[in-house]
Design a protein around this motif. Structure first.
Motif, PDB file in Angstrom:
ATOM      1  N   ARG A   5      37.295  27.177  97.378  1.00 25.60           N
ATOM      2  CA  ARG A   5      38.288  26.150  97.076  1.00 25.60           C
ATOM      3  C   ARG A   5      39.658  26.684  97.449  1.00 25.60           C
ATOM      4  O   ARG A   5      39.991  27.806  97.144  1.00 25.60           O
ATOM      5  CB  ARG A   5      38.269  25.814  95.593  1.00 25.60           C
ATOM      6  CG  ARG A   5      36.890  25.320  95.190  1.00 25.60           C
ATOM      7  CD  ARG A   5      36.991  24.432  94.056  1.00 25.60           C
ATOM      8  NE  ARG A   5      36.830  23.123  94.674  1.00 25.60           N
ATOM      9  CZ  ARG A   5      37.092  21.992  94.080  1.00 25.60           C
ATOM     10  NH1 ARG A   5      37.549  21.971  92.883  1.00 25.60           N
ATOM     11  NH2 ARG A   5      36.898  20.863  94.683  1.00 25.60           N
ATOM     12  N   VAL A   7      43.294  27.148  96.799  1.00 26.29           N
ATOM     13  CA  VAL A   7      44.110  27.049  95.604  1.00 26.29           C
ATOM     14  C   VAL A   7      45.556  27.454  95.837  1.00 26.29           C
ATOM     15  O   VAL A   7      46.347  27.387  94.935  1.00 26.29           O
ATOM     16  CB  VAL A   7      43.516  27.889  94.448  1.00 26.29           C
ATOM     17  CG1 VAL A   7      42.184  27.324  94.011  1.00 26.29           C
ATOM     18  CG2 VAL A   7      43.371  29.347  94.833  1.00 26.29           C
ATOM     19  N   GLU A  80      52.392  19.176  90.867  1.00 27.38           N
ATOM     20  CA  GLU A  80      51.087  19.479  90.287  1.00 27.38           C
ATOM     21  C   GLU A  80      50.050  18.903  91.230  1.00 27.38           C
ATOM     22  O   GLU A  80      49.792  17.704  91.219  1.00 27.38           O
ATOM     23  CB  GLU A  80      50.959  18.870  88.893  1.00 27.38           C
ATOM     24  CG  GLU A  80      51.844  19.538  87.872  1.00 27.38           C
ATOM     25  CD  GLU A  80      51.613  19.004  86.471  1.00 27.38           C
ATOM     26  OE1 GLU A  80      50.466  18.615  86.156  1.00 27.38           O
ATOM     27  OE2 GLU A  80      52.584  18.965  85.712  1.00 27.38           O
ATOM     28  N   PRO A  82      46.154  18.852  93.071  1.00 30.51           N
ATOM     29  CA  PRO A  82      44.758  19.121  92.713  1.00 30.51           C
ATOM     30  C   PRO A  82      44.227  20.348  93.434  1.00 30.51           C
ATOM     31  O   PRO A  82      44.794  20.784  94.446  1.00 30.51           O
ATOM     32  CB  PRO A  82      44.034  17.853  93.173  1.00 30.51           C
ATOM     33  CG  PRO A  82      44.886  17.302  94.264  1.00 30.51           C
ATOM     34  CD  PRO A  82      46.308  17.654  93.892  1.00 30.51           C
ATOM     35  N   ASP A  83      43.129  20.901  92.929  1.00 28.05           N
ATOM     36  CA  ASP A  83      42.455  22.003  93.614  1.00 28.05           C
ATOM     37  C   ASP A  83      42.155  21.567  95.039  1.00 28.05           C
ATOM     38  O   ASP A  83      41.766  20.420  95.280  1.00 28.05           O
ATOM     39  CB  ASP A  83      41.151  22.369  92.915  1.00 28.05           C
ATOM     40  CG  ASP A  83      41.370  23.097  91.606  1.00 28.05           C
ATOM     41  OD1 ASP A  83      42.499  23.569  91.360  1.00 28.05           O
ATOM     42  OD2 ASP A  83      40.398  23.190  90.825  1.00 28.05           O
ATOM     43  N   GLY A  84      42.357  22.468  95.974  1.00 33.35           N
ATOM     44  CA  GLY A  84      42.096  22.161  97.367  1.00 33.35           C
ATOM     45  C   GLY A  84      43.322  21.703  98.122  1.00 33.35           C
ATOM     46  O   GLY A  84      43.265  21.524  99.326  1.00 33.35           O
ATOM     47  N   CYS A  85      44.445  21.493  97.425  1.00 36.78           N
ATOM     48  CA  CYS A  85      45.680  21.070  98.081  1.00 36.78           C
ATOM     49  C   CYS A  85      46.773  22.100  97.827  1.00 36.78           C
ATOM     50  O   CYS A  85      46.816  22.703  96.757  1.00 36.78           O
ATOM     51  CB  CYS A  85      46.142  19.710  97.557  1.00 36.78           C
ATOM     52  SG  CYS A  85      45.043  18.355  97.972  1.00 36.78           S
ATOM     53  N   ALA A  86      47.644  22.286  98.818  1.00 36.38           N
ATOM     54  CA  ALA A  86      48.735  23.251  98.694  1.00 36.38           C
ATOM     55  C   ALA A  86      49.955  22.742  99.448  1.00 36.38           C
ATOM     56  O   ALA A  86      49.827  22.058 100.471  1.00 36.38           O
ATOM     57  CB  ALA A  86      48.316  24.612  99.248  1.00 36.38           C
ATOM     58  N   CYS A  95      45.494  19.538 102.436  1.00 37.44           N
ATOM     59  CA  CYS A  95      44.344  19.412 101.540  1.00 37.44           C
ATOM     60  C   CYS A  95      43.067  19.723 102.295  1.00 37.44           C
ATOM     61  O   CYS A  95      42.871  19.258 103.427  1.00 37.44           O
ATOM     62  CB  CYS A  95      44.248  17.996 100.967  1.00 37.44           C
ATOM     63  SG  CYS A  95      45.556  17.578  99.807  1.00 37.44           S
TER      64      CYS A  95
END
Length: 157
Positions: A5, A7, A80, A82-86, A95
């Motif tokens: 994933r 992160v 903020e 979600p997991d998988g996005c930066a 993502c």
């Protein structure tokens, strides 16, 4: 790194460096795939609510993919995601789409981003930046431009 994933921005950057930022366009080598993204976006009070589903029209599977989301307005400093996005700069987020079989839908991606200001409209650009070595000979449908007005209405793409 497959299956991990994403992160943080460092991991996304590593994926892009290994796969190449032009993996979606390719150089004519590798299996052929056809990625597309469909969903909706709305804008209220400087927050964009975005939900979309990736799809691979085939003919080959994609081992992993990354989509870039760029806004015409700067994003607020704190997000903020979600997991998988930066975060990927002042106006962009990356993502992870993950693996997609031929003619399969991926998992729905949903996020809310805060813009630095409260504009009356924002343009969102969506495009594939990495496709795990698959070549997309029809990149037009994996590039979307969506004008989102500050009405609270959902704009579909």
């Amino acid at each position: 790194m497959r299956g991990a994933r994403v992160v943080g921005a460092g991991v996304v950057a590593a994926v892009l460096l290994v796969g190449g930022a032009s993996g979606a366009a390719g150089a004519g080598r590798g299996p052929e795939a056809d990625l597309a993204y469909h969903g909706s976006a709305s804008l209220v009070g400087g927050e964009v609510d975005l939900r979309f589903t990736p799809r691979n029209h085939g003919p080959s599977a994609v081992p992993d993919a990354t989509v870039r989301l760029r806004w015409s307005e700067p994003l607020a400093d704190r997000q903020e995601l979600p997991d998988g996005c930066a975060r990927a700069g002042v106006r962009a987020v990356l993502c992870r789409v993950g693996a997609l079989g031929a003619d399969e839908f991926g998992e729905r991606i949903a996020l809310r981003v805060r813009l630095r200001e409260v504009p009356s409209e924002v343009q969102l650009e969506i495009d594939t930046v990495w496709s795990g070595g698959a070549v997309d000979r029809n990149p037009a449908n994996d590039r979307q431009r969506v004008l989102i007005l500050e009405t609270g209405d959902a704009y579909y793409f």
